[in-house]
Every structure is written in C-alpha cells, then in structure tokens.
Design a protein around this motif. Structure first.
Motif, PDB file in Angstrom:
ATOM      1  N   TYR A  17      47.136  27.510  13.769  1.00  0.00           N
ATOM      2  CA  TYR A  17      46.821  27.045  12.740  1.00  0.00           C
ATOM      3  C   TYR A  17      45.336  26.495  12.820  1.00  0.00           C
ATOM      4  CZ  TYR A  17      50.662  26.359   9.584  1.00  0.00           C
ATOM      5  OH  TYR A  17      52.734  26.692   8.744  1.00  0.00           O
ATOM      6  N   LEU A  18      44.576  26.318  12.401  1.00  0.00           N
ATOM      7  CA  LEU A  18      43.431  25.491  12.704  1.00  0.00           C
ATOM      8  C   LEU A  18      43.050  24.724  11.452  1.00  0.00           C
ATOM      9  CD1 LEU A  18      40.351  25.675  13.369  1.00  0.00           C
ATOM     10  CD2 LEU A  18      39.370  27.625  12.471  1.00  0.00           C
ATOM     11  N   VAL A  19      42.731  23.284  11.696  1.00  0.00           N
ATOM     12  CA  VAL A  19      42.091  21.907  11.230  1.00  0.00           C
ATOM     13  C   VAL A  19      40.646  21.708  11.587  1.00  0.00           C
ATOM     14  CG1 VAL A  19      43.135  20.013  10.098  1.00  0.00           C
ATOM     15  CG2 VAL A  19      44.800  21.702  10.762  1.00  0.00           C
ATOM     16  N   GLU A  20      39.460  23.005  10.171  1.00  0.00           N
ATOM     17  CA  GLU A  20      38.342  22.168  10.546  1.00  0.00           C
ATOM     18  C   GLU A  20      37.690  22.723   9.026  1.00  0.00           C
ATOM     19  OE1 GLU A  20      35.146  22.396  11.498  1.00  0.00           O
ATOM     20  OE2 GLU A  20      35.512  22.753  13.134  1.00  0.00           O
ATOM     21  N   ASP A  21      36.789  21.535   8.922  1.00  0.00           N
ATOM     22  CA  ASP A  21      36.639  21.362   7.605  1.00  0.00           C
ATOM     23  C   ASP A  21      35.416  22.006   7.271  1.00  0.00           C
ATOM     24  OD1 ASP A  21      34.816  19.130   9.260  1.00  0.00           O
ATOM     25  OD2 ASP A  21      33.886  17.976   7.401  1.00  0.00           O
ATOM     26  N   GLU A  40      56.032  25.954   7.665  1.00  0.00           N
ATOM     27  CA  GLU A  40      56.378  26.680   9.199  1.00  0.00           C
ATOM     28  C   GLU A  40      55.708  26.122   9.907  1.00  0.00           C
ATOM     29  OE1 GLU A  40      55.162  30.632  10.753  1.00  0.00           O
ATOM     30  OE2 GLU A  40      54.557  29.627   9.041  1.00  0.00           O
ATOM     31  N   VAL A  41      56.985  25.954  11.430  1.00  0.00           N
ATOM     32  CA  VAL A  41      55.574  25.399  12.734  1.00  0.00           C
ATOM     33  C   VAL A  41      55.163  25.993  13.443  1.00  0.00           C
ATOM     34  CG1 VAL A  41      56.361  24.218  15.300  1.00  0.00           C
ATOM     35  CG2 VAL A  41      57.659  23.377  12.912  1.00  0.00           C
ATOM     36  N   PRO A  42      53.825  26.353  14.124  1.00  0.00           N
ATOM     37  CA  PRO A  42      52.950  27.092  14.511  1.00  0.00           C
ATOM     38  C   PRO A  42      53.294  27.054  15.930  1.00  0.00           C
ATOM     39  CG  PRO A  42      51.637  24.875  13.979  1.00  0.00           C
ATOM     40  CD  PRO A  42      52.980  24.807  13.428  1.00  0.00           C
ATOM     41  N   ALA A  43      53.058  28.130  16.410  1.00  0.00           N
ATOM     42  CA  ALA A  43      53.026  28.034  17.569  1.00  0.00           C
ATOM     43  C   ALA A  43      51.714  27.487  18.884  1.00  0.00           C
ATOM     44  CB  ALA A  43      53.115  29.893  18.216  1.00  0.00           C
ATOM     45  N   LEU A  44      50.991  26.755  17.862  1.00  0.00           N
ATOM     46  CA  LEU A  44      49.964  26.536  17.953  1.00  0.00           C
ATOM     47  C   LEU A  44      48.624  26.557  17.854  1.00  0.00           C
ATOM     48  CD1 LEU A  44      48.077  27.649  21.472  1.00  0.00           C
ATOM     49  CD2 LEU A  44      45.845  26.992  19.399  1.00  0.00           C
ATOM     50  N   ILE A  45      47.667  25.241  17.694  1.00  0.00           N
ATOM     51  CA  ILE A  45      47.166  24.367  16.785  1.00  0.00           C
ATOM     52  C   ILE A  45      45.553  23.803  17.604  1.00  0.00           C
ATOM     53  CG2 ILE A  45      46.940  22.403  15.150  1.00  0.00           C
ATOM     54  CD1 ILE A  45      49.976  21.662  14.823  1.00  0.00           C
ATOM     55  N   LEU A  46      44.806  24.393  16.347  1.00  0.00           N
ATOM     56  CA  LEU A  46      43.573  24.759  16.337  1.00  0.00           C
ATOM     57  C   LEU A  46      42.793  22.937  16.328  1.00  0.00           C
ATOM     58  CD1 LEU A  46      41.890  27.597  16.879  1.00  0.00           C
ATOM     59  CD2 LEU A  46      42.858  26.962  18.845  1.00  0.00           C
ATOM     60  N   LEU A  47      42.868  21.801  16.573  1.00  0.00           N
ATOM     61  CA  LEU A  47      42.165  20.851  15.586  1.00  0.00           C
ATOM     62  C   LEU A  47      40.836  20.153  15.603  1.00  0.00           C
ATOM     63  CD1 LEU A  47      43.977  18.569  13.803  1.00  0.00           C
ATOM     64  CD2 LEU A  47      44.923  17.777  15.986  1.00  0.00           C
ATOM     65  N   ASP A  48      40.153  19.960  15.088  1.00  0.00           N
ATOM     66  CA  ASP A  48      38.577  19.217  15.049  1.00  0.00           C
ATOM     67  C   ASP A  48      38.893  18.000  14.517  1.00  0.00           C
ATOM     68  OD1 ASP A  48      36.298  19.000  15.355  1.00  0.00           O
ATOM     69  OD2 ASP A  48      35.752  18.919  12.614  1.00  0.00           O
ATOM     70  N   ILE A  49      38.035  16.999  15.454  1.00  0.00           N
ATOM     71  CA  ILE A  49      37.770  15.379  15.433  1.00  0.00           C
ATOM     72  C   ILE A  49      37.898  14.984  13.924  1.00  0.00           C
ATOM     73  CG2 ILE A  49      37.341  13.880  16.545  1.00  0.00           C
ATOM     74  CD1 ILE A  49      37.561  14.446  18.786  1.00  0.00           C
ATOM     75  N   MET A  50      36.902  15.353  13.756  1.00  0.00           N
ATOM     76  CA  MET A  50      35.549  14.648  12.845  1.00  0.00           C
ATOM     77  C   MET A  50      36.330  15.282  11.393  1.00  0.00           C
ATOM     78  SD  MET A  50      33.958  12.650  13.662  1.00  0.00           S
ATOM     79  CE  MET A  50      32.921  11.590  12.155  1.00  0.00           C
ATOM     80  N   LEU A  51      37.118  14.934  10.799  1.00  0.00           N
ATOM     81  CA  LEU A  51      37.957  15.569   9.303  1.00  0.00           C
ATOM     82  C   LEU A  51      38.223  14.579   8.484  1.00  0.00           C
ATOM     83  CD1 LEU A  51      40.993  17.509  10.832  1.00  0.00           C
ATOM     84  CD2 LEU A  51      38.902  18.696   9.887  1.00  0.00           C
TER      85      LEU A  51
END
Length: 221
Positions: free
Chosen positions: A3-7, A42-53
């Motif tokens: 999963y990637l959380v990126e705006d 669904e629970v992912p194997a890894l998460i990529l996470l931005d700080i400024m969201l």
C-alpha cells in the motif's frame, strides 16, 4: 500487496506502476481515509507512507498502525519531502522501519522494499536444522557444531535463501536477483566468490552447499 499513501498523483502513479512492473501487487491512496477503509479488507505486506498528507499526517497514521494488533508488525517505509534530522527521528521513533527522502530513485526504492520484505519474512520463519548446521532467522544466529559463525549480510542472506529452498537448485541469476537486486551491477562471478567464502566460514558444514555444474547451487536433498 503493498500500500502507498501519497497525495501527489504523479508520484503515486509512478510508484504503483513501477512496483507492478516488478511483479509486486500495489495499491495507491491519495487520502488516509481511503487507506484505512481498504486496510479493513486486506492487510498488506508493506506500507509506503508519506508524512505530509491531507486529513491526517503520516506520523499519526504510523502510530495507529503500531498500536493495532493486526498491523503493528507491518514494515513501514516513510516517503517524504521533509529531510530534517528531526523528521527522521520522529519517523523512526514512531516505529518506521526505513526512511527515504524525496526525491528518490525508483530502483533504490525497489531495493529497499525487497530488503524489508526479506527481513519481515525471515523474522517469521522457522528455525533451520541440517546435520550440524543451525540457523535462526528471528535471532539472526548461525552455528556449526553449536559454535557461532560470523557471516556478512550477503553471505547470511544467501544461506537463508538456500535453506528456504532446500533441495532445489538455485541458478546464479536467481541468487543475484533475490540477494543483490538493483544494488548489483557487476557479473555473476560474485555469486561464486560469496559461495566460496560462505563454505569456508561454515567449516565442516560447508560441503552441505552443493555445486550443480552449469546451473547453480543447492543445499539439502
């Protein structure tokens, strides 16, 4: 699944596209609310996470992940334009596994992701016993005849990979791709060199690693 959380739409689409092109399932989310909703499914194997969201910053998301029973062990890599020492410390202290400041090279990101996934897999792996050789991925311990063996990171990863695929022949190309990945830009002879030093360090257990002429290497029957 990653999963990637990126705006930032351009970054989000590029990262997801690159991950998929490397054979990894990936989903991108522009808002934390969409991420949390998908996490329930669904629970992912890894998460990529931005700080400024928008809605919620990445540090807050990370802290929530680390308190959840189903999410606290998920590897998290922080991706952010912020590069100050304070932000790095905040991310790592909150439970991040790695930190990559923007702008970043895509191949470096892929290499870091693969490394984190390998470590997460090793932590959950069972112990390996083969004759007088013992390896415990969770504690990063290797012994021969109950005596500790000191290996480099690449030698250790190679031994784990061979044991994980016990009885199977792994080609030099497979070893290069899975252990060196995009960090490697040399020739396949580096595998032979590492196998030789690994055998030497394993001493009486070194002969457990067999050479399959014209193909590669294996350990176990």
């Amino acid at each position: 699944m990653i999963y990637l959380v990126e705006d930032d739409e351009s970054i989000r689409e590029l990262v997801v596209y690159t991950l998929k092109s490397q054979g990894m399932d990936a989903k991108g989310f522009e808002r934390p609310s969409l991420f949390w909703k998908e996490l329930e499914k669904e629970v992912p194997a890894l998460i990529l996470l931005d700080i400024m969201l928008p809605e919620e910053d990445g540090i807050s998301i990370l802290r929530k992940l680390r308190t959840g029973p189903d999410t606290r062990k998920i590897p998290v890599i922080m991706l952010t334009a912020k590069g100050t020492e304070y932000d790095v410390v905040m991310g790592l202290d909150s439970g991040a596994d790695d930190y990559i400041p923007k702008p970043f090279r895509m191949m470096e990101l892929i290499s870091r992701i693969k490394a984190r996934l390998r470590r997460a897999e090793d932590k959950g792996a069972e112990e390996y016993h083969l004759e007088n050789l013992y390896l415990c991925p969770g504690r990063h311990i290797v012994t021969v005849d109950q005596e500790p063996v000191n290996l480099t990171l690449k030698e250790y990863e190679m031994l784990v990979l061979l044991l994980k695929n016990s009885g199977m022949v792994l080609s030099r190309t497979q070893l290069l791709n899975q252990i060196w990945g995009y960090e490697f830009d040399g020739e396949s002879r580096t595998v032979d060199v590492h196998i030789r030093t690994l055998r030497q360090k394993l001493g009486s257990a070194g002969d457990l690693i067999e050479t399959v002429r014209g193909v590669g290497y294996k350990i176990g029957r």
